[in-house]
Motif scaffolding. Structure first.
Motif, PDB file in Angstrom:
ATOM      1  N   UNK A 163       0.829  -1.207   0.000  1.00 40.67           N
ATOM      2  CA  UNK A 163       0.000   0.000   0.000  1.00 40.67           C
ATOM      3  C   UNK A 163       0.865   1.259   0.000  1.00 40.67           C
ATOM      4  N   UNK A 164       1.971   1.243   0.731  1.00 47.93           N
ATOM      5  CA  UNK A 164       2.866   2.414   0.788  1.00 47.93           C
ATOM      6  C   UNK A 164       3.431   2.710  -0.595  1.00 47.93           C
ATOM      7  N   UNK A 165       3.904   1.660  -1.298  1.00 49.86           N
ATOM      8  CA  UNK A 165       4.471   1.862  -2.640  1.00 49.86           C
ATOM      9  C   UNK A 165       3.398   2.352  -3.602  1.00 49.86           C
ATOM     10  N   UNK A 166       2.190   1.793  -3.510  1.00 52.77           N
ATOM     11  CA  UNK A 166       1.077   2.252  -4.362  1.00 52.77           C
ATOM     12  C   UNK A 166       0.809   3.736  -4.154  1.00 52.77           C
ATOM     13  N   UNK A 167       0.815   4.186  -2.887  1.00 58.50           N
ATOM     14  CA  UNK A 167       0.568   5.602  -2.580  1.00 58.50           C
ATOM     15  C   UNK A 167       1.669   6.490  -3.135  1.00 58.50           C
ATOM     16  N   UNK A 168       2.932   6.030  -3.055  1.00 62.23           N
ATOM     17  CA  UNK A 168       4.054   6.825  -3.578  1.00 62.23           C
ATOM     18  C   UNK A 168       3.944   6.977  -5.094  1.00 62.23           C
ATOM     19  N   UNK A 169       3.616   5.879  -5.797  1.00 56.46           N
ATOM     20  CA  UNK A 169       3.461   5.932  -7.253  1.00 56.46           C
ATOM     21  C   UNK A 169       2.282   6.828  -7.628  1.00 56.46           C
ATOM     22  N   UNK A 170       1.190   6.737  -6.865  1.00 57.92           N
ATOM     23  CA  UNK A 170      -0.006   7.559  -7.125  1.00 57.92           C
ATOM     24  C   UNK A 170       0.319   9.040  -6.949  1.00 57.92           C
ATOM     25  N   UNK A 171       1.080   9.363  -5.892  1.00 54.51           N
ATOM     26  CA  UNK A 171       1.434  10.767  -5.616  1.00 54.51           C
ATOM     27  C   UNK A 171       2.270  11.364  -6.734  1.00 54.51           C
ATOM     28  N   UNK A 172       3.026  10.510  -7.448  1.00 51.82           N
ATOM     29  CA  UNK A 172       3.893  10.993  -8.521  1.00 51.82           C
ATOM     30  C   UNK A 172       3.192  10.964  -9.882  1.00 51.82           C
ATOM     31  N   UNK A 173       1.902  10.694  -9.887  1.00 53.43           N
ATOM     32  CA  UNK A 173       1.140  10.757 -11.141  1.00 53.43           C
ATOM     33  C   UNK A 173       1.106   9.472 -11.930  1.00 53.43           C
ATOM     34  N   UNK A 174       1.483   8.334 -11.302  1.00 54.92           N
ATOM     35  CA  UNK A 174       1.400   7.031 -11.986  1.00 54.92           C
ATOM     36  C   UNK A 174       0.105   6.351 -11.559  1.00 54.92           C
ATOM     37  N   UNK A 175      -0.716   6.008 -12.546  1.00 55.13           N
ATOM     38  CA  UNK A 175      -1.987   5.314 -12.274  1.00 55.13           C
ATOM     39  C   UNK A 175      -1.787   3.846 -12.642  1.00 55.13           C
ATOM     40  N   UNK A 176      -1.771   3.001 -11.628  1.00 59.53           N
ATOM     41  CA  UNK A 176      -1.398   1.597 -11.859  1.00 59.53           C
ATOM     42  C   UNK A 176      -2.619   0.758 -12.232  1.00 59.53           C
ATOM     43  N   UNK A 177      -2.414  -0.096 -13.229  1.00 62.90           N
ATOM     44  CA  UNK A 177      -3.447  -1.025 -13.716  1.00 62.90           C
ATOM     45  C   UNK A 177      -4.761  -0.322 -14.035  1.00 62.90           C
ATOM     46  N   UNK A 178      -4.670   0.871 -14.600  1.00 63.27           N
ATOM     47  CA  UNK A 178      -5.851   1.631 -15.035  1.00 63.27           C
ATOM     48  C   UNK A 178      -5.655   2.033 -16.491  1.00 63.27           C
ATOM     49  N   UNK A 179      -6.770   2.250 -17.171  1.00 60.04           N
ATOM     50  CA  UNK A 179      -6.688   2.806 -18.525  1.00 60.04           C
ATOM     51  C   UNK A 179      -7.132   4.272 -18.456  1.00 60.04           C
ATOM     52  N   UNK A 180      -6.655   5.121 -19.365  1.00 59.95           N
ATOM     53  CA  UNK A 180      -7.060   6.540 -19.328  1.00 59.95           C
ATOM     54  C   UNK A 180      -8.578   6.674 -19.435  1.00 59.95           C
ATOM     55  N   UNK A 181      -9.206   7.529 -18.605  1.00 59.65           N
ATOM     56  CA  UNK A 181     -10.660   7.690 -18.669  1.00 59.65           C
ATOM     57  C   UNK A 181     -11.106   8.282 -19.998  1.00 59.65           C
ATOM     58  N   UNK A 182     -12.257   7.832 -20.467  1.00 57.69           N
ATOM     59  CA  UNK A 182     -12.793   8.320 -21.742  1.00 57.69           C
ATOM     60  C   UNK A 182     -13.494   9.664 -21.521  1.00 57.69           C
ATOM     61  N   UNK A 183     -12.685  10.679 -21.354  1.00 59.62           N
ATOM     62  CA  UNK A 183     -13.169  12.045 -21.127  1.00 59.62           C
ATOM     63  C   UNK A 183     -12.494  12.961 -22.140  1.00 59.62           C
ATOM     64  N   UNK A 184     -13.309  13.710 -22.878  1.00 61.57           N
ATOM     65  CA  UNK A 184     -12.751  14.678 -23.843  1.00 61.57           C
ATOM     66  C   UNK A 184     -12.763  16.051 -23.188  1.00 61.57           C
ATOM     67  N   UNK A 185     -11.573  16.659 -23.088  1.00 59.61           N
ATOM     68  CA  UNK A 185     -11.445  17.972 -22.454  1.00 59.61           C
ATOM     69  C   UNK A 185     -10.671  18.888 -23.395  1.00 59.61           C
ATOM     70  N   UNK A 186     -11.345  19.909 -23.912  1.00 62.43           N
ATOM     71  CA  UNK A 186     -10.712  20.838 -24.862  1.00 62.43           C
ATOM     72  C   UNK A 186     -10.877  22.262 -24.343  1.00 62.43           C
TER      73      UNK A 186
END
Length: 373
Positions: A163-186
């Motif tokens: 859990x600690x390593x997951x939180x560190x990766x998350x804090x640095x902007x790494x989303x683990x085992x996820x795909x980019x959300x289907x959101x269009x932002x312009x």
């Protein structure tokens, strides 16, 4: 400066913990999440929220990218990362009984099913790595460049390390085992915030939350289209625009030190592989899991009038790669002169089949390219 930002983040997180979660407080929670994300971005990337690859951010180790795929070994000190690198690649990385044996990034290359896979043995990280403790930013910056991250854990240590390593990766902007959300932002020059929902939102997103989050980022005119059910955090990730979506495999090392009953409990976890790098137990399953998670396919080339080259396959990273992607992998100028291709293998209806650039290839197909005359 960083201490002030951390203090502000702690205050906002405390306020979030105090706030009850219901429809009435939804807008307030959305604003707090946006403020926290913005402050964390400043903390990691410096003032102005520059992207994680800029010179103001924590720079990674200078390791030249080679091979078809790059994987990084991330974990606490003394969990067996260096021994695993030696077992997989034959590259000697110093291993000893004391912590922080590895002080820089050690690269190694292994061959599996014709693919050359670069493995990076990164120094051990500690809690607070994303904030710069123990060269943590350098380690995680390098991890961002990998196609797959292997989180190496000691099977005999508490699962809280995961859990600690997951939180560190998350804090640095790494989303683990996820795909980019289907959101269009312009972003737009004028017209205010345009908001559309293609899918029904059940996780807290609506037009008012989108407007408040955009206001926090000083965005007054933009077009927002939600094509799937997303959370406020996922919407913030889209606005930030510098998130890395990387698959992660949890490698539990030193299984020779635990009982069968403890191994059965670990076996209930998803995305996990138990190994012993010292005794070289279960390394074949680890290699198979790496191959599957990287979505690697082998395509063999066939020169006209010759037998296919089975020694050096072209490795593609895609679920349904086309001949066009295959051409671009070889050289980007090939597609300009492309006429058609002859394909042998599972994707062909008959052997061989004449195909265009949109034909979808399968693993171990043989392809012969033909240029325009």
């Amino acid at each position: 400066m960083s201490e002030d930002i951390q203090k502000k983040i702690a205050e906002l997180e405390a306020e979030m913990a105090r706030t009850q979660k219901n429809k009435a407080t939804n807008y307030h929670l959305g604003t707090l999440k946006a403020k926290i994300a913005k402050l964390k971005s400043e903390l990691v990337n410096g003032p102005g929220g520059k992207s994680a690859g800029s010179k103001d951010a924590g720079r990674g180790f200078d390791v030249t990218k080679s091979g078809d795929t790059r994987i990084g070994l991330v974990g606490f000190p003394s969990v067996g990362k260096s021994t695993l690198l030696t077992s997989l690649t034959g590259t000697r990385s110093e291993a000893a009984a004391y912590e922080f044996t590895t002080l820089t990034c050690i690269p190694g290359t292994m061959k599996y099913r014709g693919a050359r896979i670069q493995v990076l043995d990164l120094p051990g990280i500690i809690e607070g790595a994303a904030d710069g403790r123990g060269r943590g930013r350098q380690v995680i910056s390098t991890a961002r460049t990998c196609n797959l991250i292997l989180v190496v854990l000691d099977a005999a240590k508490p699962l809280t390390h995961k859990k600690i390593i997951e939180n560190e990766l998350f804090s640095f902007g790494i989303r683990i085992n996820q795909s980019p959300p289907e959101v269009k932002f312009i972003k737009k020059e004028s017209g205010g915030i345009g908001y559309q929902e293609v899918a029904k939102q059940t996780k807290g997103m609506n037009a008012e939350v989108a407007r408040l989050v955009c206001k926090e980022y000083k965005i007054s005119c933009a077009e927002v289209i939600l094509r799937e059910d997303v959370t406020v955090d996922q919407f913030i990730d889209v606005i930030e625009g510098n998130r890395a979506y990387i698959p992660v495999l949890y490698v539990f090392n030193k299984i020779d030190a635990i009982t069968i009953e403890e191994l059965d409990i670990l076996d209930q976890m998803p995305n996990y592989v138990p190994i012993s790098s010292q005794h070289k137990w279960n390394l074949e399953e680890l290699m198979e899991s790496i191959w599957e998670r990287c979505n690697m396919l082998r395509i063999y080339t066939k020169p006209k009038g010759q037998i296919p080259d089975y020694e050096e396959p072209v490795i593609l990273h895609a679920e349904n790669p086309t001949i066009e992607e295959f051409c671009n992998r070889l050289h980007k100028s090939l597609i300009d002169d492309f006429s058609h291709a002859w394909v042998w293998g599972r994707s062909a209806k008959h052997q061989p089949q004449r195909c265009g650039k949109d034909h979808v290839l399968c693993d171990e197909d043989i392809v012969q390219l033909c240029k325009k005359v």
